[in-house]
Write a protein that holds these residues in place. Structure first.
Motif, PDB file in Angstrom:
ATOM      1  N   VAL A  35      40.877 122.071  47.726  1.00  0.00           N
ATOM      2  CA  VAL A  35      39.465 121.390  47.944  1.00  0.00           C
ATOM      3  C   VAL A  35      39.641 119.807  47.349  1.00  0.00           C
ATOM      4  O   VAL A  35      39.394 119.319  48.628  1.00  0.00           O
ATOM      5  CB  VAL A  35      38.117 122.095  47.295  1.00  0.00           C
ATOM      6  CG1 VAL A  35      36.801 121.414  47.220  1.00  0.00           C
ATOM      7  CG2 VAL A  35      37.834 123.352  47.855  1.00  0.00           C
ATOM      8  N   ILE A  36      40.245 119.685  46.595  1.00  0.00           N
ATOM      9  CA  ILE A  36      40.287 118.373  46.171  1.00  0.00           C
ATOM     10  C   ILE A  36      41.414 117.620  47.334  1.00  0.00           C
ATOM     11  O   ILE A  36      40.652 116.372  47.050  1.00  0.00           O
ATOM     12  CB  ILE A  36      41.278 117.984  44.726  1.00  0.00           C
ATOM     13  CG1 ILE A  36      40.086 119.160  43.585  1.00  0.00           C
ATOM     14  CG2 ILE A  36      42.232 116.771  44.119  1.00  0.00           C
ATOM     15  CD1 ILE A  36      41.136 119.429  42.642  1.00  0.00           C
ATOM     16  N   VAL A  37      42.357 117.818  47.593  1.00  0.00           N
ATOM     17  CA  VAL A  37      42.929 117.127  48.695  1.00  0.00           C
ATOM     18  C   VAL A  37      42.332 116.822  49.729  1.00  0.00           C
ATOM     19  O   VAL A  37      41.941 115.849  50.681  1.00  0.00           O
ATOM     20  CB  VAL A  37      44.104 118.107  49.047  1.00  0.00           C
ATOM     21  CG1 VAL A  37      45.202 117.095  50.290  1.00  0.00           C
ATOM     22  CG2 VAL A  37      44.883 118.294  47.902  1.00  0.00           C
ATOM     23  N   TYR A  38      41.685 118.045  50.375  1.00  0.00           N
ATOM     24  CA  TYR A  38      40.527 117.946  51.653  1.00  0.00           C
ATOM     25  C   TYR A  38      39.407 116.683  51.196  1.00  0.00           C
ATOM     26  O   TYR A  38      38.729 116.209  51.895  1.00  0.00           O
ATOM     27  CB  TYR A  38      39.529 119.309  51.963  1.00  0.00           C
ATOM     28  CG  TYR A  38      38.417 118.719  53.138  1.00  0.00           C
ATOM     29  CD1 TYR A  38      39.314 118.294  54.261  1.00  0.00           C
ATOM     30  CD2 TYR A  38      37.079 118.784  52.374  1.00  0.00           C
ATOM     31  CE1 TYR A  38      38.102 118.516  55.456  1.00  0.00           C
ATOM     32  CE2 TYR A  38      36.452 118.538  53.276  1.00  0.00           C
ATOM     33  CZ  TYR A  38      36.809 118.338  54.885  1.00  0.00           C
ATOM     34  OH  TYR A  38      35.572 117.657  55.666  1.00  0.00           O
ATOM     35  N   LYS A  39      38.673 117.057  49.969  1.00  0.00           N
ATOM     36  CA  LYS A  39      37.665 115.941  49.615  1.00  0.00           C
ATOM     37  C   LYS A  39      38.597 114.601  49.514  1.00  0.00           C
ATOM     38  O   LYS A  39      38.069 113.054  50.127  1.00  0.00           O
ATOM     39  CB  LYS A  39      37.319 115.403  48.607  1.00  0.00           C
ATOM     40  CG  LYS A  39      35.982 117.326  48.765  1.00  0.00           C
ATOM     41  CD  LYS A  39      34.694 116.894  49.396  1.00  0.00           C
ATOM     42  CE  LYS A  39      33.821 116.282  48.933  1.00  0.00           C
ATOM     43  NZ  LYS A  39      32.206 116.119  49.234  1.00  0.00           N
ATOM     44  N   LEU A  40      39.510 114.001  49.121  1.00  0.00           N
ATOM     45  CA  LEU A  40      39.953 113.188  48.969  1.00  0.00           C
ATOM     46  C   LEU A  40      40.629 111.977  50.564  1.00  0.00           C
ATOM     47  O   LEU A  40      40.893 111.093  50.119  1.00  0.00           O
ATOM     48  CB  LEU A  40      41.615 112.866  47.485  1.00  0.00           C
ATOM     49  CG  LEU A  40      41.346 113.255  46.450  1.00  0.00           C
ATOM     50  CD1 LEU A  40      42.265 113.525  45.208  1.00  0.00           C
ATOM     51  CD2 LEU A  40      40.808 112.237  45.441  1.00  0.00           C
ATOM     52  N   LEU A  83      47.589 114.219  43.692  1.00  0.00           N
ATOM     53  CA  LEU A  83      48.039 112.635  42.905  1.00  0.00           C
ATOM     54  C   LEU A  83      48.608 111.459  43.903  1.00  0.00           C
ATOM     55  O   LEU A  83      47.728 110.251  43.337  1.00  0.00           O
ATOM     56  CB  LEU A  83      49.228 113.015  42.067  1.00  0.00           C
ATOM     57  CG  LEU A  83      48.883 113.917  41.263  1.00  0.00           C
ATOM     58  CD1 LEU A  83      50.988 114.767  40.417  1.00  0.00           C
ATOM     59  CD2 LEU A  83      48.087 113.386  40.105  1.00  0.00           C
ATOM     60  N   ILE A  84      48.612 111.980  45.134  1.00  0.00           N
ATOM     61  CA  ILE A  84      49.697 110.381  45.990  1.00  0.00           C
ATOM     62  C   ILE A  84      48.099 110.580  46.506  1.00  0.00           C
ATOM     63  O   ILE A  84      47.350 108.939  46.537  1.00  0.00           O
ATOM     64  CB  ILE A  84      50.425 110.974  47.141  1.00  0.00           C
ATOM     65  CG1 ILE A  84      51.994 111.186  46.335  1.00  0.00           C
ATOM     66  CG2 ILE A  84      49.911 110.249  48.266  1.00  0.00           C
ATOM     67  CD1 ILE A  84      52.705 112.076  47.714  1.00  0.00           C
ATOM     68  N   LEU A  85      46.450 111.204  46.573  1.00  0.00           N
ATOM     69  CA  LEU A  85      45.174 110.147  47.490  1.00  0.00           C
ATOM     70  C   LEU A  85      45.128 110.110  46.658  1.00  0.00           C
ATOM     71  O   LEU A  85      43.832 109.234  46.428  1.00  0.00           O
ATOM     72  CB  LEU A  85      45.268 112.336  47.857  1.00  0.00           C
ATOM     73  CG  LEU A  85      45.522 111.934  49.348  1.00  0.00           C
ATOM     74  CD1 LEU A  85      45.002 113.464  49.679  1.00  0.00           C
ATOM     75  CD2 LEU A  85      45.366 111.015  50.507  1.00  0.00           C
ATOM     76  N   ILE A  86      44.730 110.145  45.172  1.00  0.00           N
ATOM     77  CA  ILE A  86      44.169 109.535  44.068  1.00  0.00           C
ATOM     78  C   ILE A  86      45.167 108.352  43.780  1.00  0.00           C
ATOM     79  O   ILE A  86      43.908 107.277  43.986  1.00  0.00           O
ATOM     80  CB  ILE A  86      44.314 110.832  42.368  1.00  0.00           C
ATOM     81  CG1 ILE A  86      43.661 112.027  43.120  1.00  0.00           C
ATOM     82  CG2 ILE A  86      43.942 109.574  41.906  1.00  0.00           C
ATOM     83  CD1 ILE A  86      44.058 113.126  41.434  1.00  0.00           C
ATOM     84  N   ILE A  87      46.506 108.459  43.706  1.00  0.00           N
ATOM     85  CA  ILE A  87      46.084 106.895  43.431  1.00  0.00           C
ATOM     86  C   ILE A  87      46.166 106.334  44.870  1.00  0.00           C
ATOM     87  O   ILE A  87      45.534 104.723  44.441  1.00  0.00           O
ATOM     88  CB  ILE A  87      48.494 107.284  43.237  1.00  0.00           C
ATOM     89  CG1 ILE A  87      49.045 107.233  42.009  1.00  0.00           C
ATOM     90  CG2 ILE A  87      49.289 105.463  43.830  1.00  0.00           C
ATOM     91  CD1 ILE A  87      50.116 107.596  42.207  1.00  0.00           C
ATOM     92  N   TYR A  88      46.113 106.474  45.694  1.00  0.00           N
ATOM     93  CA  TYR A  88      45.962 105.742  47.157  1.00  0.00           C
ATOM     94  C   TYR A  88      44.858 104.976  46.790  1.00  0.00           C
ATOM     95  O   TYR A  88      44.283 104.176  47.243  1.00  0.00           O
ATOM     96  CB  TYR A  88      45.870 106.151  47.933  1.00  0.00           C
ATOM     97  CG  TYR A  88      45.145 105.757  49.589  1.00  0.00           C
ATOM     98  CD1 TYR A  88      46.254 104.625  50.131  1.00  0.00           C
ATOM     99  CD2 TYR A  88      44.456 106.296  50.528  1.00  0.00           C
ATOM    100  CE1 TYR A  88      45.791 103.865  51.281  1.00  0.00           C
ATOM    101  CE2 TYR A  88      43.644 105.753  51.629  1.00  0.00           C
ATOM    102  CZ  TYR A  88      44.076 104.549  51.817  1.00  0.00           C
ATOM    103  OH  TYR A  88      44.042 103.600  53.080  1.00  0.00           O
ATOM    104  N   LYS A  89      43.697 106.249  46.590  1.00  0.00           N
ATOM    105  CA  LYS A  89      41.855 105.783  46.315  1.00  0.00           C
ATOM    106  C   LYS A  89      41.725 104.413  45.487  1.00  0.00           C
ATOM    107  O   LYS A  89      40.394 103.899  45.752  1.00  0.00           O
ATOM    108  CB  LYS A  89      41.266 106.965  45.917  1.00  0.00           C
ATOM    109  CG  LYS A  89      40.831 108.112  47.152  1.00  0.00           C
ATOM    110  CD  LYS A  89      40.104 107.410  48.274  1.00  0.00           C
ATOM    111  CE  LYS A  89      40.585 108.741  49.762  1.00  0.00           C
ATOM    112  NZ  LYS A  89      39.092 108.366  49.922  1.00  0.00           N
TER     113      LYS A  89
END
Length: 107
Positions: A35-40, A83-89
C-alpha cells in the motif's frame, strides 16, 4: 534445513516455528508495504469505488506474494522500493519548493 533458507522477514516472524502467526504477520507486513509503495509511486485520485477495487485486488495479490515471501525477498524488495520512492518524493518536493522560490524572487 528450512530455517536457513527463509527470507529476512519470514525468519524474523519465525514462520518455520509458528506458521500460523508468522504467515499472518508476514502477510500484514506485505500488505502495508505494498500500500505504501502504491500510494507513493502509482496512486492517482480515483473515486471511492474505484479505489476500493484497486485496494481489493492489491490485497488479493499480496496473498500470493506472501507465499513467495517465505523464501524470496518480497517484503525486503518492497522496503527498498518504498525507501527509493520516499527519497524521490522528498527530492521532488524540494525541487518544486526551490522553483517556486526562484519564481517569487524573479517577479
Amino acid at each position: 534445513m528450512v530455517g536457513n533458507r527463509l527470507s529476512f522477514f519470514a525468519a524474523l516472524y519465525k514462520v518455520n516455528e509458528q506458521p500460523k502467526v508468522g504467515m499472518w504477520l508476514l502477510y500484514i507486513t506485505i500488505v502495508i508495504l505494498a500500500v505504501i509503495v502504491y500510494k507513493l509511486g502509482f496512486a492517482k485520485k480515483l473515486p471511492l469505488g474505484k479505489s476500493a477495487i484497486v485496494y481489493f485486488f492489491l490485497v488479493i495479490g499480496c496473498t500470493i506474494l506472501t507465499f513467495f515471501a517465505v523464501f524470496l525477498p518480497v517484503a525486503e524488495g518492497l522496503v527498498v522500493a518504498a525507501l527509493i520512492l520516499i527519497i524521490y518524493k522528498i527530492r521532488l518536493r524540494q525541487a518544486k519548493k526551490q522553483q517556486t522560490e526562484g519564481e517569487k524572487e524573479g517577479i
